[in-house]
Design a protein around this motif. Structure first.
Motif: not given
Length: 165
Positions: A27-28, A30-31, A33, A44
């Motif tokens: 989840y982290g 995915k956020h 940049p 990521h």
């Protein structure tokens, strides 16, 4: 007579915990940049790979916990047995020495050599009696990591094998 398979709840908790950590990490990540900037891979990629690995391991451990308990785990080592655990002070000593050596020598002898020594000392802590082989395995693991982090992510790690290279 058939054997009954029981759920090992402490072992299941370990698997579920890894699933949760993997999900939070994904989840982290995915956020993050998506812009790669000056590196080949975006920021990521590694967190997502680790999240996927944690999800895989958590799934396998959870499956084992509900299908009779962790495989290849002696009954004496089973957390559900409730027996007193024996500490491994020698193993803790070797792994701690490896971490200390890494911290003290990484700028003097470089990332690859210091990390290879860390690997060999950690392997000794886990019972290995072949230090040259362990250093070789450490070199084989840390060289690709060095290139992935420096070339792939554009991070500045301490030199390859000391200040001379």
């Amino acid at each position: 007579m058939g054997t009954t398979s029981r759920i090992h709840f402490r072992q299941l908790a370990i698997g579920v915990f890894l699933l949760i950590v993997g999900a939070v990490l994904a989840y982290g990540a995915k956020h993050f940049p998506v812009d790669k900037g000056y590196s080949i891979l975006g920021p990521h990629v590694f967190p997502m790979a680790i999240a996927g690995y944690l999800f895989l391991v958590g799934s396998l451990l959870s499956w084992q916990a509900v299908s009779g308990g962790f495989h290849n785990l002696d009954a004496d080592d089973d957390a559900d047995a409730g027996g007193a655990k024996v500490s491994n002070k020698a193993g803790t000593f070797w792994v701690s020495c490896g971490i200390l050596v890494e911290a003290l020598l990484i700028t003097q002898i470089g990332f690859v050599l210091a990390s290879s020594i860390l690997f060999a000392l950690a392997a000794r802590g886990f019972g290995s009696k072949r230090p040259l082989r362990d250093v070789g395995i450490g070199l084989g693991l840390t060289l690709p990591l060095f290139w992935l982090f420096t070339s792939g992510l554009g991070l500045a790690l301490p030199s390859l094998v000391g200040p001379w290279i």
